[in-house]
Design an enzyme around this catalytic site. Structure first.
Site, PDB file in Angstrom:
ATOM      1  N   GLU A 333       0.847  -1.207   0.000  1.00 51.28           N
ATOM      2  CA  GLU A 333       0.000   0.000   0.000  1.00 51.28           C
ATOM      3  C   GLU A 333       0.873   1.244   0.000  1.00 51.28           C
ATOM      4  OE1 GLU A 333       1.678  -0.420   3.123  1.00 51.28           O
ATOM      5  OE2 GLU A 333       0.053   0.698   4.106  1.00 51.28           O
ATOM      6  N   ARG A 354      -2.541  19.012  -1.055  1.00 49.87           N
ATOM      7  CA  ARG A 354      -3.838  18.984  -1.743  1.00 49.87           C
ATOM      8  C   ARG A 354      -4.285  17.536  -1.961  1.00 49.87           C
ATOM      9  NH1 ARG A 354      -2.933  22.091  -6.586  1.00 49.87           N
ATOM     10  NH2 ARG A 354      -2.122  20.094  -7.286  1.00 49.87           N
TER      11      ARG A 354
HETATM   12  P1  GH3 Z   1       0.347   2.309   8.889  1.00 48.53           P
HETATM   13  O1  GH3 Z   1      -0.783   3.243   9.088  1.00 48.53           O
HETATM   14  O2  GH3 Z   1       1.425   2.482   9.895  1.00 48.53           O
HETATM   15  O3  GH3 Z   1       0.884   2.426   7.488  1.00 48.53           O
HETATM   16  O4  GH3 Z   1      -0.213   0.839   9.060  1.00 48.53           O
HETATM   17  P2  GH3 Z   1      -0.761  -0.122   7.963  1.00 48.53           P
HETATM   18  O5  GH3 Z   1      -1.751  -1.032   8.588  1.00 48.53           O
HETATM   19  O6  GH3 Z   1      -1.232   0.637   6.790  1.00 48.53           O
HETATM   20  O7  GH3 Z   1       0.549  -0.856   7.488  1.00 48.53           O
HETATM   21  P3  GH3 Z   1       1.053  -2.353   7.524  1.00 48.53           P
HETATM   22  O8  GH3 Z   1       2.367  -2.301   6.807  1.00 48.53           O
HETATM   23  O9  GH3 Z   1       1.008  -2.894   8.908  1.00 48.53           O
HETATM   24  O10 GH3 Z   1       0.012  -3.184   6.657  1.00 48.53           O
HETATM   25  C1  GH3 Z   1      -0.015  -3.135   5.277  1.00 48.53           C
HETATM   26  C2  GH3 Z   1      -1.013  -4.169   4.817  1.00 48.53           C
HETATM   27  O11 GH3 Z   1      -1.217  -4.081   3.406  1.00 48.53           O
HETATM   28  C3  GH3 Z   1      -0.546  -5.589   5.058  1.00 48.53           C
HETATM   29  C4  GH3 Z   1      -0.802  -6.308   3.743  1.00 48.53           C
HETATM   30  O12 GH3 Z   1      -1.496  -7.502   3.936  1.00 48.53           O
HETATM   31  C5  GH3 Z   1      -1.659  -5.348   2.957  1.00 48.53           C
HETATM   32  N1  GH3 Z   1      -1.493  -5.453   1.512  1.00 48.53           N
HETATM   33  C6  GH3 Z   1      -0.341  -5.413   0.787  1.00 48.53           C
HETATM   34  N2  GH3 Z   1      -0.624  -5.544  -0.530  1.00 48.53           N
HETATM   35  C7  GH3 Z   1      -1.972  -5.666  -0.650  1.00 48.53           C
HETATM   36  C8  GH3 Z   1      -2.859  -5.834  -1.770  1.00 48.53           C
HETATM   37  O13 GH3 Z   1      -2.484  -5.892  -2.940  1.00 48.53           O
HETATM   38  N3  GH3 Z   1      -4.203  -5.896  -1.492  1.00 48.53           N
HETATM   39  C9  GH3 Z   1      -4.677  -5.818  -0.217  1.00 48.53           C
HETATM   40  N4  GH3 Z   1      -6.004  -5.878  -0.026  1.00 48.53           N
HETATM   41  N5  GH3 Z   1      -3.861  -5.691   0.840  1.00 48.53           N
HETATM   42  C10 GH3 Z   1      -2.526  -5.611   0.640  1.00 48.53           C
HETATM   43 MG    MG Z   2       0.196   1.759   5.703  1.00 46.48          MG
HETATM   44 MG    MG Z   3       3.166  -0.108   5.083  1.00 47.14          MG
END
Ligand code: GH3
Ligand code: MG
Ligand code: MG
Length: 415
Positions: A333, A354
């Site tokens: 993400e 923005r």
């Molecule tokens: P923070 O606010 O500190 O950024 O916390 P966060 O929860 O956004 O960050 P974290 O890195 O803990 O979690 C990221 C999540 O994104 C974990 C992973 O499973 C999910 N993710 C990664 N790629 C994809 C994707 O393509 N689709 C979906 N639905 N989820 C994804």
């Molecule tokens: Mg995040």
């Molecule tokens: Mg992250």
């Protein structure tokens, strides 16, 4: 659905049903059927500007293959294309296809796609005999291509420099000033066979000239004087292969989910921009963006909803910057934007804040749930000695933005 209609003139609608379905599904164009040319013509008049292409069954209009002027027409001829020479003389006939059979559908789709931009496809003809040159200009021009005419290799190279987006080259071998051999070598030092296909015009009186063309790096050759059907078929064939390559290349540079560029493309383009930055007066901003609490969104609403959020954020990012900026999905993400051509570094602050505000004010609705999304950003505008160092610096500011409560941007601009 995209704007655009494909008109199909065919007495037996069931013959084309599957094809029409694929046109709708894959190209996102509406398909409309007509049993005769007249009704189709009145419809086209009504929908002026919206018609992408016409598919015409040869039997319905046996003496006129472009009954609708200005709109690219694909003629469907059953059996042997005995009428092909007639079709070649008609204006706006993009190509003829033997039948509607399933194995042809991909070719139809590609032709329809090409119909939208055929007027922009430049084909370069390099030939010293004016008769042959004129003949080729007419045939290719009638098919809808933009034709560039050169008398020798030197003029040909000048055209390629002026129009680097030229898509195909047809060249003679024996020419004054610069012959085909030198010309082809010069092209191949710059463009691969997939990037710029070359078709040799092989004088039938000379033995082995066709093979010589291929050995020099041409993709194909046709005998000279050219048989027009064969020529056009080979032009289409070679464009088809080159387009396929281009599509694969494009796919390998894009993220499947969001359609944004991926990390690989980002590095390719960003390195070039970074080099410009070091040389000139241009400012760039390196922005790392990360969705806040994304794991919670996934856990609460499910992975599919998370995907919708990713698509939504990607759209907002793309809409929030200029055409020349590079927006990419770095992974998970996390997104990276390269703001190019800033007047001053501080301008990045306005742009990024923005974007953050827009995302905060927007919503994503999935399965009846309204999801609120925010993002955090870290921005580096001070030129470091490498792109990687700028990314590291932006990452560091992103970390600060997260620690400071998220939903905000932190950068190296004056605080
Ligand atoms: P923070 O606010 O500190 O950024 O916390 P966060 O929860 O956004 O960050 P974290 O890195 O803990 O979690 C990221 C999540 O994104 C974990 C992973 O499973 C999910 N993710 C990664 N790629 C994809 C994707 O393509 N689709 C979906 N639905 N989820 C994804
Ligand atoms: Mg995040
Ligand atoms: Mg992250």
């Amino acid at each position: 659905m995209k704007q655009g209609i494909v008109v199909i003139i065919e007495a037996d609608a069931s013959r084309v049903e599957v094809l029409a379905w694929r046109i709708q599904e894959q190209l996102k164009y509406e398909c409309v059927f007509f049993e005769d040319v007249q009704t189709a013509q009145s419809f086209v008049e009504l929908k002026e500007g919206q018609i992408i292409a016409v598919l015409l069954n040869q039997r319905i209009s046996a003496d006129n293959y472009s009954p609708i002027p200005e709109i690219p027409c694909i003629v469907v001829s059953d059996g042997l294309p005995v009428l092909a020479p007639v079709m070649l003389k008609a204006r706006n006939v993009l190509d003829y296809v033997m039948d509607y059979s399933l194995h042809n559908h991909g070719y139809f789709l590609q032709l329809i796609k090409r119909a939208q931009y055929i007027g922009k496809i430049r084909v370069l003809v390099v030939e010293n005999e004016s008769m042959v040159r004129t003949l080729l200009a007419n045939v290719l021009g009638r098919a809808g291509f933009k034709v560039l005419l050169a008398k020798n290799g030197k003029e040909g190279l000048a055209f390629l420099e002026k129009y680097p987006e030229t898509r195909l080259v047809l060249t003679d071998m024996d020419m004054p000033v610069m012959d085909g051999e030198v010309f082809i070598r010069a092209i191949r030092s710059q463009y691969s066979k997939q990037q710029l296909p070359i078709i040799g015009l092989a004088d039938s009186k000379l033995e082995d000239v066709g093979i010589q063309f291929l050995r020099l790096g041409a993709n194909d050759f046709v005998p000279k004087p050219p048989r027009l059907q064969e020529l056009l078929t080979r032009v289409m064939q070679n464009l088809e292969i080159a387009e396929g390559f281009h599509e694969i290349n494009e796919l390998s540079r894009r993220d499947f989910l969001t359609g944004l560029y991926n990390r690989r493309h980002f590095y390719d383009t960003a390195e070039t921009l970074f080099a410009h930055l070091k040389r000139g007066k241009m400012f760039i901003g390196l922005v790392m963006i990360d969705i806040d609490n994304f794991k919670l969104i996934n856990d609460t609403y499910g992975h599919a909803a998370g995907d919708q959020v990713l698509i939504h954020v990607a759209e907002q990012l793309k809409a929030g910057v200029r055409e020349t900026d590079v927006v990419s999905r770095f992974g998970g993400e996390e997104f990276c934007i390269l703001l190019a051509g800033l007047d001053k570094p501080e301008d990045s602050q306005i742009a990024v804040c923005r974007i953050i505000e827009t995302i905060r004010g927007s919503q994503v609705t999935v399965n009846g749930h309204t999801i609120q999304v925010t993002v955090s950003a870290g921005v580096c505008t001070q030129e470091k000695n490498s792109l990687d160092n700028m990314i590291m610096s932006a990452d560091h500011y992103l970390y600060e933005a997260k620690n400071g409560g998220k939903d905000q941007a932190v950068g190296d601009w004056p605080r």
